[in-house]
Design a protein around this motif. Structure first.
Motif, short mmCIF file in Angstrom:
data_model
loop_
_atom_site.label_atom_id
_atom_site.label_comp_id
_atom_site.label_asym_id
_atom_site.label_seq_id
_atom_site.Cartn_x
_atom_site.Cartn_y
_atom_site.Cartn_z
N SER A 45 -2.46 -2.93 7.80
CA SER A 45 -2.41 -2.63 9.04
C SER A 45 -3.81 -3.06 9.88
O SER A 45 -3.95 -3.22 10.91
N ASP A 46 -4.80 -2.87 8.95
CA ASP A 46 -6.20 -3.51 9.41
C ASP A 46 -6.22 -4.78 9.91
O ASP A 46 -6.92 -5.09 11.01
N GLY B 266 4.27 -2.69 18.30
CA GLY B 266 5.47 -2.10 17.42
C GLY B 266 5.49 -2.27 15.99
O GLY B 266 5.72 -1.48 15.35
N ILE B 267 5.05 -3.65 15.70
CA ILE B 267 5.05 -3.90 14.48
C ILE B 267 3.76 -2.92 13.51
O ILE B 267 4.16 -2.48 12.53
N ASP C 219 3.43 3.73 9.63
CA ASP C 219 4.13 4.60 8.99
C ASP C 219 4.32 4.34 7.55
O ASP C 219 4.53 5.26 6.76
N MET C 220 4.78 3.11 7.34
CA MET C 220 4.95 2.59 5.99
C MET C 220 3.71 2.77 5.02
O MET C 220 4.15 3.45 3.88
N GLU D 169 3.52 5.08 1.60
CA GLU D 169 3.27 4.85 0.43
C GLU D 169 1.76 5.61 0.01
O GLU D 169 1.90 6.05 -1.25
N VAL D 170 0.75 6.13 0.65
CA VAL D 170 -0.12 6.64 0.67
C VAL D 170 0.14 8.22 -0.25
O VAL D 170 -0.35 8.82 -1.12
#
Length: 129
Positions: free
Chosen positions: A14-15, A102-103, A109-110, A114-115
């Motif tokens: 996401s970064d 949105g992506i 969230d994903m 995972e974390v």
């Protein structure tokens, strides 16, 4: 809580997406120069292709956003509020931003899931002296 190395911070997918959104914000605040916007689009499509695969729906949705036609694929809330005469360059930048945000939300969230799943997975004891 697991022991973590405070000097290590994993690179999150996401970064990279956040950096692209930041670049788009900079483009939006000045008059968009087509070669710069085209270069941004190529970078973004390459990033989305690397994250999701080149045939993923996000790549296609982003391509529609570049021509201000995303409203046909996703329900954008501002489409109903816009006047009939549209400013296509501004609309396309706005739609790019909305698609990327949105992506990003889904990706964050994903990553959070995972974390949480991976937390506590490494229970290896330290070596004995």
């Amino acid at each position: 809580m697991p022991n973590t190395n405070a000097s290590f911070s994993p690179k999150m997918r996401s970064d990279e997406l956040k950096q692209q959104i930041g670049k788009l914000e900079q483009l939006d605040h000045r008059a968009p120069v087509m070669p710069t916007l085209e270069r941004f689009d190529a970078e973004t499509e390459e990033l989305l292709g690397r994250l999701y695969g080149t045939s993923h729906k996000y790549v296609e949705t982003y391509k529609y956003a570049t021509v201000a036609e995303t409203e046909a694929l996703v329900n954008l809330p501002e489409s109903a509020q816009e006047p009939l005469a549209k400013d296509l360059p501004k609309t396309s930048i706005q739609q790019r931003r909305q698609v990327l945000l949105g992506i990003l939300t889904e990706l964050q969230d994903m990553e959070a899931r995972e974390v949480s799943m991976l937390t506590g997975e490494d229970h290896e004891d330290p070596p004995q002296v």
